[in-house]
Motif scaffolding. Structure first.
Motif, short mmCIF file in Angstrom:
data_model
loop_
_atom_site.label_atom_id
_atom_site.label_comp_id
_atom_site.label_asym_id
_atom_site.label_seq_id
_atom_site.Cartn_x
_atom_site.Cartn_y
_atom_site.Cartn_z
N GLN A 305 1.05 -1.42 0.11
CA GLN A 305 0.13 -0.04 0.27
C GLN A 305 0.49 1.42 -0.13
O GLN A 305 1.92 1.61 0.65
N SER A 306 -0.13 2.15 -0.82
CA SER A 306 1.49 3.63 -1.18
C SER A 306 0.98 4.06 0.24
O SER A 306 0.41 3.74 1.23
N ALA A 307 2.02 4.73 1.20
CA ALA A 307 2.36 5.87 1.65
C ALA A 307 0.98 6.61 2.01
O ALA A 307 0.94 7.66 2.54
N ASP A 308 0.48 7.09 0.88
CA ASP A 308 -0.59 7.99 0.61
C ASP A 308 -2.39 7.37 1.17
O ASP A 308 -3.22 8.32 0.63
N ALA A 309 -2.10 5.89 1.37
CA ALA A 309 -3.15 5.32 0.93
C ALA A 309 -3.45 4.97 2.80
O ALA A 309 -2.55 4.93 3.66
N GLU A 310 -5.00 4.42 2.62
CA GLU A 310 -5.14 4.15 3.82
C GLU A 310 -4.85 2.80 4.49
O GLU A 310 -4.18 1.84 3.62
N ALA A 311 -4.24 2.12 5.57
CA ALA A 311 -3.63 1.27 5.83
C ALA A 311 -4.99 0.02 6.11
O ALA A 311 -5.65 -0.05 7.08
N VAL A 312 -5.73 -0.01 4.71
CA VAL A 312 -6.64 -1.66 5.15
C VAL A 312 -6.31 -2.84 4.10
O VAL A 312 -4.80 -2.79 3.10
#
Length: 446
Positions: A305-312
């Motif tokens: 998951q990219s750094a600008d995405a929510e950790a889901v």
């Protein structure tokens, strides 16, 4: 029965090399040596000789010649080896000269090894180990293949066979001597305890067979996550070359792409999968379906998951899955060194800048050592697993019979079925259907 033909082939890889080896096996092997070297050298002693064309008598090359009279040879037949200079013209001329000798023909793929099997020099499991040894690319694969070639299954199988034969003898003794009630009851009790212990050993071997197949085929690592999480970029970085197309357009990766890596002696198969998302077109949806299938069958999932995405976590595949998952935060170079750490992620990387890649590779290598460590597995192929599963079923069927004294003959039949399964493990019985498949995987000259 047709007379056995003598076979010949170049056993080394084609192309220019320092030395090329030509092998000859069969009843005319000694005649070939006399025709080309004008003498028969001492057995098992490397002899320097000039090779001559049997037809024209002109010299072909200088060579080291080895002579192995039957049965003390790889195939169990008369065998000769010619070690010549490795140029294409030299090897071609030497092979042509050998094939001019009456009764000699070119060898088929795997024919030398098949003759070794048919002459009792190798059992089928050792043949499979030899094939794996030739194909081994990592240290773990080499160790496991050499153990197979050295008779690991045969040794384990023989110990099981001896115990199974002893148990069967006790059971059959009660059939042959039914009047000895006290002896019969004692013998059947002893036999049952032996079979219970045997079945525990077989189940342990089956439980370890998955490790053997993983070492042989490679640990499967799926790189998964939403579109544009950096999956293809990470695959290219780990591979050290451009394998996957990298694009900011979501859905670029439609099919699974594989890269084989050797990490600290363990084989890995890394798979770049399609980005997981809803609302995709039908073709991309098929790629996503395949991605989920690869994820379910993986030994490890790197969920990016990219750094600008929510950790889901993608709920469609993660819920209830037993697959091991490492959450990896990507593209951290886009946010600078002051970006706060998130302990949800096992690794934080930038594949473009190389940040965190060394640590990720080290973690993968440790994962590989944990799965490939210890003594080489005994069962390493699907055929091995199937044979020992048949053995387990035969023993389990016997153990399901509560009163062995009342159904002694049925118990004995189950134990005989177990012996037959063990025979298939090493090729002693009922393996004709698999022989052509096994030997066709060998190169010509082996």
């Amino acid at each position: 029965m047709a007379p056995v033909k003598t076979i010949a082939a170049i056993s080394t890889a084609p192309g220019m090399a320092g030395v090329a080896i030509l092998r000859i096996s069969g009843p005319a092997a000694g005649h070939v040596l006399r025709a080309l070297t004008r003498r028969l050298p001492r057995p098992r002693v490397a002899t320097y000789s000039t090779l001559y064309d049997p037809v024209g008598g002109t010299p072909i090359d200088s060579a080291l010649v080895l002579w192995f009279p039957a049965p003390r040879s790889f195939t169990g037949e008369d065998v000769a080896e010619l070690q010549v200079h490795g140029g294409r013209a030299v090897t071609a001329a030497t092979l042509r000269a050998v094939l001019t000798v009456d009764g000699v023909r070119p060898a088929e793929p795997g024919e030398f090894t098949r003759r070794a099997f048919e002459n009792g020099k190798l059992d089928l499991a050792a043949v499979e180990g030899l094939a794996d040894l030739l194909a081994a690319e990592t240290e773990a694969q080499r160790r496991q293949a050499y153990a197979q070639y050295g008779g690991r299954i045969a040794n384990v199988g023989e110990a099981l066979r001896v115990n199974l034969v002893n148990a069967l003898a006790l059971v059959e003794a009660t059939i042959d001597f039914p009047d000895e009630d006290d002896v019969g009851t004692s013998a059947l009790g002893d036999a049952r305890r032996r079979i219970e212990e045997l079945d525990r050993q077989v189940l342990a071997l089956l439980a370890d067979s998955d490790r053997g197949e993983r070492i042989r085929d490679g640990l499967r690592v799926a790189i998964a996550g939403p579109p544009n999480a950096g999956k293809s970029t990470l695959l290219n970085t780990l591979a050290g070359r451009d394998v996957a197309i990298v694009s900011p357009i979501a859905g670029t990766t439609r099919d699974a792409l594989e890269v084989h890596l050797d990490l600290d002696g363990v084989a890995f198969v890394l798979t770049d999968t399609a980005g997981l998302r809803a609302g995709a077109d039908p073709i991309e949806l098929e790629g996503i379906r395949r991605a989920r299938s690869r994820i379910r069958s993986a030994d490890l999932v790197l969920f990016l998951q990219s750094a600008d995405a929510e950790a889901v976590i993608d709920p469609d595949w993660d819920a209830g899955q037993e697959v091991k998952i490492w959450h990896v935060q990507t593209q951290i170079d886009r946010f600078g060194p002051d970006m706060a750490a998130d302990h949800f992620f096992r690794h934080r990387i930038s594949a473009v800048e190389g940040i965190g890649i060394r640590e990720l590779l080290a973690d993968l290598a440790t994962f590989g050592r944990d799965h490939a460590g210890g003594e080489p597995a005994v069962l390493v192929r699907e055929r091995h697993r199937a044979v020992f599963a048949d053995l387990h079923r035969a023993l389990a069927d016997g153990l399901l019979i509560r009163d062995w004294s009342q159904e002694t003959e049925l118990v004995a039949e189950n134990l005989r079925a177990g012996l037959s399964a063990l025979g298939r493990a090493t090729g002693r019985v009922d393996v004709e259907a698999v022989l052509d498949v096994v030997f066709s995987s060998f190169c010509i000259g082996k």
